[in-house]
Design a protein around this motif. Structure first.
Motif, PDB file in Angstrom:
ATOM      1  N   ASP A  77       0.711  -1.241   0.015  1.00  0.00           N
ATOM      2  CA  ASP A  77      -0.008   0.045   0.179  1.00  0.00           C
ATOM      3  C   ASP A  77       0.917   1.299   0.243  1.00  0.00           C
ATOM      4  O   ASP A  77       0.527   2.312  -0.624  1.00  0.00           O
ATOM      5  CB  ASP A  77      -0.953   0.096   1.197  1.00  0.00           C
ATOM      6  CG  ASP A  77      -2.021  -0.941   1.310  1.00  0.00           C
ATOM      7  OD1 ASP A  77      -2.514  -1.294   0.123  1.00  0.00           O
ATOM      8  OD2 ASP A  77      -2.781  -1.302   2.263  1.00  0.00           O
ATOM      9  N   LEU A  78       1.897   1.433   0.954  1.00  0.00           N
ATOM     10  CA  LEU A  78       2.723   2.361   0.882  1.00  0.00           C
ATOM     11  C   LEU A  78       3.595   2.807  -0.456  1.00  0.00           C
ATOM     12  O   LEU A  78       3.727   3.749  -0.784  1.00  0.00           O
ATOM     13  CB  LEU A  78       3.755   2.476   2.150  1.00  0.00           C
ATOM     14  CG  LEU A  78       2.946   2.493   3.353  1.00  0.00           C
ATOM     15  CD1 LEU A  78       4.008   2.074   4.491  1.00  0.00           C
ATOM     16  CD2 LEU A  78       2.395   3.663   3.677  1.00  0.00           C
ATOM     17  N   GLU A  79       3.944   1.632  -1.121  1.00  0.00           N
ATOM     18  CA  GLU A  79       4.757   1.653  -2.204  1.00  0.00           C
ATOM     19  C   GLU A  79       3.675   2.400  -3.372  1.00  0.00           C
ATOM     20  O   GLU A  79       4.319   3.322  -4.061  1.00  0.00           O
ATOM     21  CB  GLU A  79       5.196   0.376  -2.611  1.00  0.00           C
ATOM     22  CG  GLU A  79       6.438  -0.251  -2.021  1.00  0.00           C
ATOM     23  CD  GLU A  79       6.853  -1.645  -2.248  1.00  0.00           C
ATOM     24  OE1 GLU A  79       5.971  -2.148  -2.794  1.00  0.00           O
ATOM     25  OE2 GLU A  79       7.637  -2.096  -1.848  1.00  0.00           O
ATOM     26  N   HIS A  80       2.505   1.941  -3.474  1.00  0.00           N
ATOM     27  CA  HIS A  80       1.535   2.651  -4.240  1.00  0.00           C
ATOM     28  C   HIS A  80       1.372   3.892  -3.918  1.00  0.00           C
ATOM     29  O   HIS A  80       1.064   4.813  -4.795  1.00  0.00           O
ATOM     30  CB  HIS A  80       0.377   1.692  -4.121  1.00  0.00           C
ATOM     31  CG  HIS A  80       0.291   0.295  -5.150  1.00  0.00           C
ATOM     32  ND1 HIS A  80       0.571   0.512  -6.429  1.00  0.00           N
ATOM     33  CD2 HIS A  80       0.550  -0.734  -4.679  1.00  0.00           C
ATOM     34  CE1 HIS A  80       0.603  -0.734  -7.017  1.00  0.00           C
ATOM     35  NE2 HIS A  80       0.495  -1.714  -6.011  1.00  0.00           N
ATOM     36  N   LEU A  81       1.101   4.054  -2.707  1.00  0.00           N
ATOM     37  CA  LEU A  81       0.811   5.332  -2.252  1.00  0.00           C
ATOM     38  C   LEU A  81       2.001   6.630  -2.389  1.00  0.00           C
ATOM     39  O   LEU A  81       1.674   7.767  -2.811  1.00  0.00           O
ATOM     40  CB  LEU A  81       0.330   5.488  -0.816  1.00  0.00           C
ATOM     41  CG  LEU A  81      -1.200   4.958  -0.519  1.00  0.00           C
ATOM     42  CD1 LEU A  81      -1.093   4.611   1.035  1.00  0.00           C
ATOM     43  CD2 LEU A  81      -1.991   5.713  -0.951  1.00  0.00           C
ATOM     44  N   LEU A  82       3.194   6.102  -2.348  1.00  0.00           N
ATOM     45  CA  LEU A  82       4.281   7.181  -2.588  1.00  0.00           C
ATOM     46  C   LEU A  82       4.211   7.390  -4.354  1.00  0.00           C
ATOM     47  O   LEU A  82       4.510   8.631  -4.654  1.00  0.00           O
ATOM     48  CB  LEU A  82       5.602   6.323  -2.405  1.00  0.00           C
ATOM     49  CG  LEU A  82       5.915   6.349  -0.923  1.00  0.00           C
ATOM     50  CD1 LEU A  82       7.182   5.442  -0.758  1.00  0.00           C
ATOM     51  CD2 LEU A  82       6.486   7.819  -0.285  1.00  0.00           C
ATOM     52  N   GLN A  83       3.954   6.396  -5.021  1.00  0.00           N
ATOM     53  CA  GLN A  83       3.843   6.697  -6.395  1.00  0.00           C
ATOM     54  C   GLN A  83       2.676   7.649  -6.930  1.00  0.00           C
ATOM     55  O   GLN A  83       2.889   8.648  -7.458  1.00  0.00           O
ATOM     56  CB  GLN A  83       3.501   5.321  -7.159  1.00  0.00           C
ATOM     57  CG  GLN A  83       4.693   4.571  -7.154  1.00  0.00           C
ATOM     58  CD  GLN A  83       4.337   3.209  -7.680  1.00  0.00           C
ATOM     59  OE1 GLN A  83       3.274   3.012  -8.446  1.00  0.00           O
ATOM     60  NE2 GLN A  83       5.094   2.052  -7.472  1.00  0.00           N
ATOM     61  N   SER A  84       1.454   7.637  -6.174  1.00  0.00           N
ATOM     62  CA  SER A  84       0.290   8.378  -6.433  1.00  0.00           C
ATOM     63  C   SER A  84       0.171   9.696  -5.864  1.00  0.00           C
ATOM     64  O   SER A  84       0.001  10.713  -6.464  1.00  0.00           O
ATOM     65  CB  SER A  84      -1.049   7.725  -6.231  1.00  0.00           C
ATOM     66  OG  SER A  84      -1.080   7.313  -4.702  1.00  0.00           O
ATOM     67  N   ARG A  85       0.992   9.535  -4.735  1.00  0.00           N
ATOM     68  CA  ARG A  85       1.143  11.031  -3.938  1.00  0.00           C
ATOM     69  C   ARG A  85       2.302  12.064  -4.598  1.00  0.00           C
ATOM     70  O   ARG A  85       2.048  13.130  -4.531  1.00  0.00           O
ATOM     71  CB  ARG A  85       1.329  10.930  -2.449  1.00  0.00           C
ATOM     72  CG  ARG A  85       1.071  11.884  -1.432  1.00  0.00           C
ATOM     73  CD  ARG A  85       1.354  11.443  -0.179  1.00  0.00           C
ATOM     74  NE  ARG A  85       0.953  12.539   0.728  1.00  0.00           N
ATOM     75  CZ  ARG A  85      -0.271  12.595   1.440  1.00  0.00           C
ATOM     76  NH1 ARG A  85      -0.975  11.618   1.222  1.00  0.00           N
ATOM     77  NH2 ARG A  85      -0.546  13.428   2.552  1.00  0.00           N
ATOM     78  N   PHE A  86       3.117  11.318  -5.108  1.00  0.00           N
ATOM     79  CA  PHE A  86       4.319  12.152  -5.726  1.00  0.00           C
ATOM     80  C   PHE A  86       4.342  12.000  -7.166  1.00  0.00           C
ATOM     81  O   PHE A  86       5.450  11.971  -7.850  1.00  0.00           O
ATOM     82  CB  PHE A  86       5.683  11.567  -4.946  1.00  0.00           C
ATOM     83  CG  PHE A  86       5.693  11.959  -3.708  1.00  0.00           C
ATOM     84  CD1 PHE A  86       5.956  13.473  -3.077  1.00  0.00           C
ATOM     85  CD2 PHE A  86       5.363  11.080  -2.803  1.00  0.00           C
ATOM     86  CE1 PHE A  86       5.898  13.521  -1.838  1.00  0.00           C
ATOM     87  CE2 PHE A  86       5.502  11.257  -1.205  1.00  0.00           C
ATOM     88  CZ  PHE A  86       5.901  12.433  -0.803  1.00  0.00           C
ATOM     89  N   LEU A  87       3.110  11.841  -7.686  1.00  0.00           N
ATOM     90  CA  LEU A  87       2.976  11.939  -9.173  1.00  0.00           C
ATOM     91  C   LEU A  87       2.822  13.256  -9.808  1.00  0.00           C
ATOM     92  O   LEU A  87       2.244  14.164  -9.457  1.00  0.00           O
ATOM     93  CB  LEU A  87       1.696  11.364  -9.370  1.00  0.00           C
ATOM     94  CG  LEU A  87       1.174  10.931 -11.077  1.00  0.00           C
ATOM     95  CD1 LEU A  87       2.345  10.016 -11.760  1.00  0.00           C
ATOM     96  CD2 LEU A  87      -0.284  10.833 -11.103  1.00  0.00           C
ATOM     97  N   ARG A  88       3.832  13.671 -10.476  1.00  0.00           N
ATOM     98  CA  ARG A  88       3.736  15.074 -11.091  1.00  0.00           C
ATOM     99  C   ARG A  88       2.825  15.214 -11.961  1.00  0.00           C
ATOM    100  O   ARG A  88       2.325  14.413 -12.950  1.00  0.00           O
ATOM    101  CB  ARG A  88       5.166  15.274 -11.862  1.00  0.00           C
ATOM    102  CG  ARG A  88       6.408  15.247 -10.952  1.00  0.00           C
ATOM    103  CD  ARG A  88       7.656  15.633 -11.868  1.00  0.00           C
ATOM    104  NE  ARG A  88       8.881  15.649 -10.858  1.00  0.00           N
ATOM    105  CZ  ARG A  88      10.183  16.003 -11.342  1.00  0.00           C
ATOM    106  NH1 ARG A  88      10.214  16.090 -12.918  1.00  0.00           N
ATOM    107  NH2 ARG A  88      11.050  16.101 -10.541  1.00  0.00           N
ATOM    108  N   PRO A  89       2.188  16.510 -12.031  1.00  0.00           N
ATOM    109  CA  PRO A  89       1.023  16.664 -12.906  1.00  0.00           C
ATOM    110  C   PRO A  89       1.589  16.676 -14.363  1.00  0.00           C
ATOM    111  O   PRO A  89       2.563  16.813 -14.897  1.00  0.00           O
ATOM    112  CB  PRO A  89       0.662  17.970 -12.465  1.00  0.00           C
ATOM    113  CG  PRO A  89       1.689  18.611 -11.796  1.00  0.00           C
ATOM    114  CD  PRO A  89       2.617  17.573 -11.262  1.00  0.00           C
TER     115      PRO A  89
END
Length: 347
Positions: A335-347
Motif C-alpha cells: 500500500d505504501l509503495e503505491h501511495l508514494l507513487q500516486s502522492r508524488f505523481l507529477r502533474p
C-alpha cells in the motif's frame, strides 16, 4: 439509408464552430452550476443510482449501520488494507458507501464485488464537501435517513493497522455506544488547535437522534464547500464541533487529547523534544502517534508516513512504525509503495 445520412449530417454539425462553441458554453455552464454551494445534486454524478442501491441495501437490514468512506487518489488507487476493512464491514452488516471522484477500474470492480456501493462525485470541498453533499442527499430522502441507526463519516487520510479486526471492532463498539436517545457525535481523536475544541473529521460517528435533528442539517446546508483546505477545516471540521457544542449537543473523542496527555507514559518526552508547551499546539495524530497506537487507536495518518511535518524531531515515522505491525499488516508495505507513487505523481 436514412440513418446513415442522418449520422453523417450530425457528424458534420459537430465539426462546425457553432457546435463547438455551444458545447464549450454548455460545459462551462454545467461546471459553474455544480460549484453552487447548495447544488449537491449537480456534484453527485450518480445520485439516482446511489439512492436505488441504498434503498435495496436498507431493505436487508432492520436497523441500518451506514459507513460512508470518502476517497481521493491521483491514480484511483484504493489501499488493500482499506479494501479489506470495507469488505469486512459489509460482512458485519454495515452498508458501506465509497465516495470518490475517480477509481481505478480494478479498484472499482473489487469494491463492487465485496458489496460496497459507490458514489461518484466531483472533487470539490475535500472530504468535508463529500460529507456535506451526502448528508444533504440523505436529508432529502427521509424515508431512508430515518432508518439509519448509526452513520459513520470517514475518509482515506489514514491507514488501518493490525488488519481488519481492530478498526472493525472499534467501529462496532462506537455503534453500540451511540445507541441512545441523546443526540451525540463521536470521533477517534480531538484537538484544540486554533483555540477551538473539535473532533477531527477523518472519523466521525453519529446516532439517529443527531442525524434527524434539524440543526445537523442546518450546519451542512450552510457549509460552503468551496475554498482552500485550511479554510474548509476551520469552517467544516472545527465549525461542526463548535456548532454542536454551542447548541448543547454531546461530542466525545475515544482517544481524547486529555487522556493521551494524562495517561501516556512516553508522550511527555516526545512533546519536550518538540518544545511544545500548550495543548493548542498539539495534533495528537502527528505529534503523539506512538501514544495513540499504544492506547489502541486502529489507524495512523498517511501524512505522517508519506510527508511527515518538518517540525518532527524524530526519524521518519515510516522507519519506526514497524514496531507496531503484526502479521495482519502484510499488505501495508505494498500500500505504501503505491501511495508514494500516486502522492508524488507529477502533474
Amino acid at each position: 439509408m436514412w440513418r446513415t445520412e442522418l449520422n453523417t449530417l450530425l457528424a458534420a454539425i459537430r465539426q462546425t464552430e457553432a457546435w463547438q462553441q455551444a458545447f464549450t458554453t454548455d460545459e462551462q455552464h454545467r461546471s459553474a452550476w455544480s460549484q453552487k454551494p447548495w447544488n449537491y445534486q449537480a456534484r453527485l454524478n450518480n445520485a439516482p443510482e446511489l439512492l436505488r442501491n441504498l434503498e435495496a441495501a436498507f431493505q436487508l437490514h432492520h436497523a441500518v449501520k451506514l459507513f460512508f468512506w470518502h476517497h481521493f487518489d491521483a491514480m484511483g488507487f484504493v489501499p488493500q488494507s482499506w479494501h479489506n476493512v470495507l469488505a469486512e464491514l459489509v460482512k458485519e452488516g454495515w452498508v458501506v458507501v465509497v465516495s470518490s471522484s475517480g477509481l481505478a477500474a480494478n479498484a472499482e470492480e473489487a469494491l463492487l464485488r465485496c458489496g460496497c456501493l459507490i458514489s461518484y462525485r466531483q472533487n470539490l470541498g475535500l472530504c468535508l464537501g463529500a460529507y456535506r453533499d451526502f448528508c444533504c442527499l440523505l436529508d432529502g430522502q427521509r424515508h431512508l435517513r430515518d432508518r439509519i441507526q448509526t452513520l459513520v463519516l470517514c475518509n482515506d487520510s489514514t491507514l488501518p493497522l493490525g488488519g481488519t479486526k481492530p478498526f472493525c471492532l472499534q467501529t462496532e463498539t462506537i455503534h453500540q455506544e451511540l445507541k441512545s436517545s441523546e443526540a451525540k457525535l463521536m470521533g477517534l481523536t480531538d484537538s484544540v488547535q486554533t483555540r477551538a475544541y473539535h473532533l477531527q473529521s477523518y472519523f466521525l460517528a453519529l446516532n439517529s437522534a443527531l442525524l434527524s435533528d434539524s440543526l445537523w442539517t442546518d450546519f451542512w446546508e450552510s457549509l460552503d464547500p468551496r475554498g482552500h483546505k485550511d479554510d474548509l477545516i476551520q469552517r467544516g471540521e472545527v465549525g461542526l464541533s463548535q456548532w454542536l457544542l454551542h447548541h448543547n449537543f454531546a461530542v466525545e473523542a475515544i482517544y481524547s487529547l486529555a487522556a493521551i496527555l494524562l495517561k501516556s507514559a512516553t508522550v511527555g518526552q516526545a512533546l519536550k523534544q518538540l518544545d511544545l508547551r500548550q495543548p493548542e499546539q498539539i495534533n495528537t495524530t502527528l505529534m503523539c502517534w506512538n501514544a495513540l497506537l499504544n492506547a489502541g487507536c486502529p489507524v495512523i495518518k498517511k501524512q505522517l508516513l508519506l510527508e511527515p511535518p518538518d517540525f518532527l524531531s524524530q526519524t521518519i515515522p515510516m522507519a519506526e512504525v514497524s514496531a507496531y505491525l503484526t502479521a495482519a499488516d502484510e499488505t501495508l508495505m505494498q500500500d505504501l509503495e503505491h501511495l508514494l507513487q500516486s502522492r508524488f505523481l507529477r502533474p
